[in-house]
Motif scaffolding. Structure first.
Motif, PDB file in Angstrom:
ATOM      1  N   PRO A 194       0.802  -1.232   0.000  1.00 43.91           N
ATOM      2  CA  PRO A 194       0.000   0.000   0.000  1.00 43.91           C
ATOM      3  C   PRO A 194       0.835   1.282   0.000  1.00 43.91           C
ATOM      4  CG  PRO A 194      -0.949  -1.597   1.508  1.00 43.91           C
ATOM      5  CD  PRO A 194       0.377  -2.167   1.045  1.00 43.91           C
ATOM      6  N   ASN A 195       1.962   1.295   0.707  1.00 47.49           N
ATOM      7  CA  ASN A 195       2.762   2.533   0.721  1.00 47.49           C
ATOM      8  C   ASN A 195       3.364   2.823  -0.659  1.00 47.49           C
ATOM      9  OD1 ASN A 195       4.478   0.263   1.203  1.00 47.49           O
ATOM     10  ND2 ASN A 195       6.086   1.623   1.942  1.00 47.49           N
ATOM     11  N   ASN A 196       3.675   1.772  -1.433  1.00 45.14           N
ATOM     12  CA  ASN A 196       4.175   1.993  -2.795  1.00 45.14           C
ATOM     13  C   ASN A 196       3.077   2.529  -3.704  1.00 45.14           C
ATOM     14  OD1 ASN A 196       6.686   1.095  -1.996  1.00 45.14           O
ATOM     15  ND2 ASN A 196       6.399  -0.958  -2.802  1.00 45.14           N
ATOM     16  N   VAL A 197       1.869   1.987  -3.559  1.00 49.48           N
ATOM     17  CA  VAL A 197       0.744   2.490  -4.352  1.00 49.48           C
ATOM     18  C   VAL A 197       0.437   3.929  -3.943  1.00 49.48           C
ATOM     19  CG1 VAL A 197      -1.707   2.213  -4.883  1.00 49.48           C
ATOM     20  CG2 VAL A 197      -0.208   0.221  -4.818  1.00 49.48           C
ATOM     21  N   SER A 198       0.500   4.204  -2.657  1.00 49.12           N
ATOM     22  CA  SER A 198       0.259   5.566  -2.178  1.00 49.12           C
ATOM     23  C   SER A 198       1.259   6.537  -2.802  1.00 49.12           C
ATOM     24  CB  SER A 198       0.354   5.605  -0.653  1.00 49.12           C
ATOM     25  OG  SER A 198       0.043   6.886  -0.183  1.00 49.12           O
ATOM     26  N   ALA A 199       2.513   6.130  -2.915  1.00 50.52           N
ATOM     27  CA  ALA A 199       3.525   6.982  -3.554  1.00 50.52           C
ATOM     28  C   ALA A 199       3.193   7.202  -5.029  1.00 50.52           C
ATOM     29  CB  ALA A 199       4.911   6.370  -3.395  1.00 50.52           C
ATOM     30  N   LEU A 200       2.758   6.133  -5.713  1.00 49.71           N
ATOM     31  CA  LEU A 200       2.345   6.280  -7.114  1.00 49.71           C
ATOM     32  C   LEU A 200       1.157   7.227  -7.239  1.00 49.71           C
ATOM     33  CD1 LEU A 200       2.540   2.636  -8.548  1.00 49.71           C
ATOM     34  CD2 LEU A 200       4.112   4.528  -8.969  1.00 49.71           C
ATOM     35  N   VAL A 201       0.205   7.090  -6.327  1.00 48.99           N
ATOM     36  CA  VAL A 201      -0.975   7.957  -6.346  1.00 48.99           C
ATOM     37  C   VAL A 201      -0.542   9.417  -6.189  1.00 48.99           C
ATOM     38  CG1 VAL A 201      -3.057   8.617  -5.067  1.00 48.99           C
ATOM     39  CG2 VAL A 201      -2.622   6.207  -5.588  1.00 48.99           C
ATOM     40  N   SER A 202       0.392   9.681  -5.290  1.00 52.30           N
ATOM     41  CA  SER A 202       0.881  11.053  -5.105  1.00 52.30           C
ATOM     42  C   SER A 202       1.516  11.585  -6.380  1.00 52.30           C
ATOM     43  CB  SER A 202       1.887  11.111  -3.957  1.00 52.30           C
ATOM     44  OG  SER A 202       1.246  10.815  -2.741  1.00 52.30           O
ATOM     45  N   GLN A 203       2.327  10.760  -7.035  1.00 51.64           N
ATOM     46  CA  GLN A 203       2.961  11.181  -8.285  1.00 51.64           C
ATOM     47  C   GLN A 203       1.920  11.449  -9.367  1.00 51.64           C
ATOM     48  OE1 GLN A 203       5.807   8.160  -9.350  1.00 51.64           O
ATOM     49  NE2 GLN A 203       6.875   8.319  -7.393  1.00 51.64           N
TER      50      GLN A 203
END
Length: 157
Positions: free
Chosen positions: A72-81
Motif C-alpha cells: 500500500p505505501n508503494n501504491v500511495s507513492a504512485l498515487v501522489s505522483q
C-alpha cells in the motif's frame, strides 16, 4: 494439452517458451509504444495503476495495492505522483470522510486510450503478417492465456 494428461516434458517446454516469449513480446511492444506515444510514456507501474482505477473507479489505495500485488505505501507513492501530474484525483468517500477514493482525470482517460490504441495498432499490424494458421493458433490460445493469468494471480493470494 489437457491438464493432467499432458506429458510433464511438454508442460515444462511450454512453460520455458512462454517464460522467454512473453517478456520479449512485452518489451518489443513497449518500445514501439514509447516511440510513438506523443507524451512522455508513464512507467508501467503508473499505467497499471491507471488501468486498475479505470476498471474500478472509486477504488481505495488498499484495494489497488491488493489487486496489483503491491505494498500500500508503494501504491500511495504512485498515487501522489499521478495526482501531481494531473492524472488521478483523490476524493473523500461520501459516507466516510476518512476513506479516499481514486478517480481518473479526463487527461488520464485520454492517455490510457492513446496507449491502448497504440498497443492494438502495433499488434494488428504484426498479426496481419502472420499466416492464417498462426493467427488461428493465437486465437485459440487466447482463452488459455487468460486462464494462465488468472491462475498465476490466484497463486499469489
Amino acid at each position: 494439452m489437457s491438464g493432467s494428461s499432458a506429458p510433464q516434458r511438454d508442460v515444462v517446454g511450454v512453460a520455458s517458451v512462454l517464460a522467454d516469449a512473453l517478456p520479449a513480446l512485452y518489451r518489443a511492444l513497449d518500445r514501439r509504444v514509447a516511440r510513438d506515444f506523443p507524451h512522455p510514456k508513464p512507467p508501467e507501474g503508473h499505467l497499471n495503476l491507471l488501468r486498475y482505477v479505470a476498471e474500478h473507479e472509486g477504488a481505495t489505495v488498499r484495494q489497488a495495492a491488493e489487486a496489483l500485488l503491491m505494498k500500500p505505501n508503494n501504491v500511495s507513492a504512485l498515487v501522489s505522483q499521478l495526482t501531481g501530474q494531473g492524472l488521478l484525483e483523490r476524493r473523500h468517500d461520501s459516507t466516510d470522510k476518512r476513506i479516499v477514493r481514486l478517480h481518473l482525470t479526463p487527461v488520464a482517460r485520454r492517455r490510457l486510450a492513446e496507449v491502448h490504441a497504440l498497443h492494438v495498432g502495433h499488434l494488428t499490424g504484426v498479426l496481419r503478417a502472420l499466416t492464417d494458421g498462426e493467427l488461428d493458433a493465437l486465437g485459440s490460445a487466447l482463452g488459455a492465456l487468460v486462464s494462465l493469468t488468472h491462475g498465476l494471480r490466484a497463486a499469489q493470494h
